[in-house]
Scaffold this motif. Structure first.
Motif, PDB file in Angstrom:
ATOM      1  N   GLY A   1      -8.804  67.363  38.494  1.00  0.00           N
ATOM      2  CA  GLY A   1      -8.165  68.190  37.480  1.00  0.00           C
ATOM      3  C   GLY A   1      -6.670  68.288  37.643  1.00  0.00           C
ATOM      4  O   GLY A   1      -5.961  68.683  36.718  1.00  0.00           O
ATOM      5  N   SER A   2      -6.184  67.923  38.843  1.00  0.00           N
ATOM      6  CA  SER A   2      -4.739  67.966  39.079  1.00  0.00           C
ATOM      7  C   SER A   2      -4.222  66.745  39.823  1.00  0.00           C
ATOM      8  O   SER A   2      -3.041  66.429  39.737  1.00  0.00           O
ATOM      9  N   ALA A   3      -5.097  66.052  40.542  1.00  0.00           N
ATOM     10  CA  ALA A   3      -4.657  64.896  41.317  1.00  0.00           C
ATOM     11  C   ALA A   3      -5.805  63.911  41.481  1.00  0.00           C
ATOM     12  O   ALA A   3      -6.983  64.281  41.439  1.00  0.00           O
ATOM     13  N   VAL A   4      -5.437  62.645  41.659  1.00  0.00           N
ATOM     14  CA  VAL A   4      -6.413  61.611  41.978  1.00  0.00           C
ATOM     15  C   VAL A   4      -6.707  61.678  43.474  1.00  0.00           C
ATOM     16  O   VAL A   4      -5.790  61.727  44.296  1.00  0.00           O
ATOM     17  N   ILE A   5      -7.975  61.705  43.812  1.00  0.00           N
ATOM     18  CA  ILE A   5      -8.389  61.628  45.217  1.00  0.00           C
ATOM     19  C   ILE A   5      -8.826  60.188  45.471  1.00  0.00           C
ATOM     20  O   ILE A   5      -9.813  59.722  44.906  1.00  0.00           O
ATOM     21  N   ALA A   6      -8.077  59.485  46.287  1.00  0.00           N
ATOM     22  CA  ALA A   6      -8.365  58.077  46.583  1.00  0.00           C
ATOM     23  C   ALA A   6      -9.175  57.984  47.872  1.00  0.00           C
ATOM     24  O   ALA A   6      -8.802  58.559  48.895  1.00  0.00           O
ATOM     25  N   MET A   7     -10.291  57.271  47.816  1.00  0.00           N
ATOM     26  CA  MET A   7     -11.175  57.122  48.966  1.00  0.00           C
ATOM     27  C   MET A   7     -11.491  55.648  49.181  1.00  0.00           C
ATOM     28  O   MET A   7     -11.391  54.838  48.253  1.00  0.00           O
ATOM     29  N   THR A   8     -11.887  55.327  50.406  1.00  0.00           N
ATOM     30  CA  THR A   8     -12.331  53.976  50.722  1.00  0.00           C
ATOM     31  C   THR A   8     -13.856  53.973  50.843  1.00  0.00           C
ATOM     32  O   THR A   8     -14.493  55.033  50.931  1.00  0.00           O
ATOM     33  N   SER A   9     -14.425  52.800  50.877  1.00  0.00           N
ATOM     34  CA  SER A   9     -15.882  52.688  51.014  1.00  0.00           C
ATOM     35  C   SER A   9     -16.355  53.319  52.317  1.00  0.00           C
ATOM     36  O   SER A   9     -17.461  53.871  52.384  1.00  0.00           O
ATOM     37  N   ARG A  10     -15.530  53.273  53.344  1.00  0.00           N
ATOM     38  CA  ARG A  10     -15.928  53.796  54.659  1.00  0.00           C
ATOM     39  C   ARG A  10     -15.973  55.321  54.703  1.00  0.00           C
ATOM     40  O   ARG A  10     -16.589  55.891  55.603  1.00  0.00           O
ATOM     41  N   ASP A  11     -15.329  55.977  53.762  1.00  0.00           N
ATOM     42  CA  ASP A  11     -15.225  57.437  53.816  1.00  0.00           C
ATOM     43  C   ASP A  11     -16.558  58.146  53.610  1.00  0.00           C
ATOM     44  O   ASP A  11     -16.658  59.348  53.877  1.00  0.00           O
ATOM     45  N   PHE A  12     -17.561  57.435  53.133  1.00  0.00           N
ATOM     46  CA  PHE A  12     -18.860  58.059  52.915  1.00  0.00           C
ATOM     47  C   PHE A  12     -19.925  57.488  53.848  1.00  0.00           C
ATOM     48  O   PHE A  12     -21.122  57.676  53.624  1.00  0.00           O
ATOM     49  N   ALA A  13     -19.475  56.832  54.903  1.00  0.00           N
ATOM     50  CA  ALA A  13     -20.404  56.155  55.815  1.00  0.00           C
ATOM     51  C   ALA A  13     -21.257  57.140  56.609  1.00  0.00           C
ATOM     52  O   ALA A  13     -22.377  56.815  57.017  1.00  0.00           O
ATOM     53  N   THR A  14     -20.761  58.359  56.855  1.00  0.00           N
ATOM     54  CA  THR A  14     -21.492  59.304  57.706  1.00  0.00           C
ATOM     55  C   THR A  14     -22.646  59.976  56.979  1.00  0.00           C
ATOM     56  O   THR A  14     -23.525  60.558  57.617  1.00  0.00           O
ATOM     57  N   GLY A  15     -22.636  59.915  55.664  1.00  0.00           N
ATOM     58  CA  GLY A  15     -23.664  60.608  54.908  1.00  0.00           C
ATOM     59  C   GLY A  15     -23.331  62.061  54.623  1.00  0.00           C
ATOM     60  O   GLY A  15     -24.079  62.746  53.928  1.00  0.00           O
ATOM     61  N   GLU A  16     -22.216  62.544  55.173  1.00  0.00           N
ATOM     62  CA  GLU A  16     -21.786  63.915  54.918  1.00  0.00           C
ATOM     63  C   GLU A  16     -20.768  63.926  53.783  1.00  0.00           C
ATOM     64  O   GLU A  16     -19.949  63.013  53.659  1.00  0.00           O
ATOM     65  N   LEU A  17     -20.812  64.955  52.978  1.00  0.00           N
ATOM     66  CA  LEU A  17     -19.897  65.072  51.850  1.00  0.00           C
ATOM     67  C   LEU A  17     -18.545  65.579  52.356  1.00  0.00           C
ATOM     68  O   LEU A  17     -18.471  66.671  52.926  1.00  0.00           O
ATOM     69  N   PRO A  18     -17.475  64.794  52.198  1.00  0.00           N
ATOM     70  CA  PRO A  18     -16.151  65.246  52.655  1.00  0.00           C
ATOM     71  C   PRO A  18     -15.764  66.573  52.000  1.00  0.00           C
ATOM     72  O   PRO A  18     -16.175  66.880  50.865  1.00  0.00           O
ATOM     73  N   ARG A  19     -14.949  67.342  52.690  1.00  0.00           N
ATOM     74  CA  ARG A  19     -14.610  68.693  52.246  1.00  0.00           C
ATOM     75  C   ARG A  19     -14.096  68.776  50.803  1.00  0.00           C
ATOM     76  O   ARG A  19     -14.482  69.691  50.065  1.00  0.00           O
ATOM     77  N   PRO A  20     -13.213  67.854  50.345  1.00  0.00           N
ATOM     78  CA  PRO A  20     -12.704  67.998  48.973  1.00  0.00           C
ATOM     79  C   PRO A  20     -13.781  67.910  47.891  1.00  0.00           C
ATOM     80  O   PRO A  20     -13.529  68.284  46.750  1.00  0.00           O
TER      81      PRO A  20
END
Length: 200
Positions: A142-161
């Motif tokens: 809604g205010s900024a693009v959140i850029a992520m890589t494929s590795r950012d979801f490797a743990t299976g946990e949802l990142p805080r943002p």
């Protein structure tokens, strides 16, 4: 960054088409988060049309994976893990979410809130300060693009943002809905409240 056009599903910015070309997959960034339920899922992507949760999650996953490219296995895996992490996060907060939905006497279920999670945009491109930026996965909060890589979801946990994605939504809204037509005088026939939209 509102007013920016974000392209997705592309390995590179096309050189033979204007980036404003309506044939390119893109979203226009507005002053509201882009969620899985922000835009109705095209009817042709509904699969069997089964209203149960599992087939609908699969239909959403298939639709999102189409933007990853046929051979980008890492990106496909990241989208799948993101959807799984959304489900897990809602389940981890099920007591509080169920309490909020209790007045509706079973009309909504806790898992219906999963459609409020931010929508991933695979292979994304957008302009910032005159330069093209790229991300494996982009999200708009809604205010900024959140850029992520494929590795950012490797743990299976949802990142805080990406947590507590139900905040800011009055009630669950499903992307499996028909768009309301516009009347001849140009007035939208869309319901006035998200609560009037069938959740499942």
């Amino acid at each position: 960054m509102t007013g920016t056009r974000l392209l997705f599903g592309l390995d590179r910015v096309p050189s033979t088409l204007s980036t404003d070309d309506t044939r390119l997959p893109a979203v226009d960034l507005v002053a509201a988060p882009l969620r899985l339920n922000s835009v109705a899922l095209p009817a042709e992507a509904w699969g069997s049309g089964d209203p149960d949760r599992a087939p609908r999650i699969q239909a959403m996953r298939t639709w999102l994976l189409a933007s990853c490219g046929d051979y980008n296995v890492a990106l496909q895996r990241a989208v799948t893990r993101y959807l799984e992490a959304i489900t897990t996060h809602a389940a981890d907060n099920s007591d509080a979410l169920a309490t909020g939905l209790a007045p509706f006497l079973g009309l909504y279920r806790v898992e219906d809130w999963c459609w409020s999670a931010l929508r991933p945009l695979p292979r994304a491109w957008w302009r910032q300060d005159g330069a093209w930026l790229h991300a494996d996965l982009a999200f708009w909060d809604g205010s900024a693009v959140i850029a992520m890589t494929s590795r950012d979801f490797a743990t299976g946990e949802l990142p805080r943002p990406f947590q507590n994605f139900w905040k800011g939504q009055t009630l669950p809204v499903s992307p499996f809905r028909r768009e309301f037509p516009t009347s001849p005088d140009g007035v939208s026939l869309r319901p006035s409240s998200p609560g009037h939209t069938a959740p499942r």
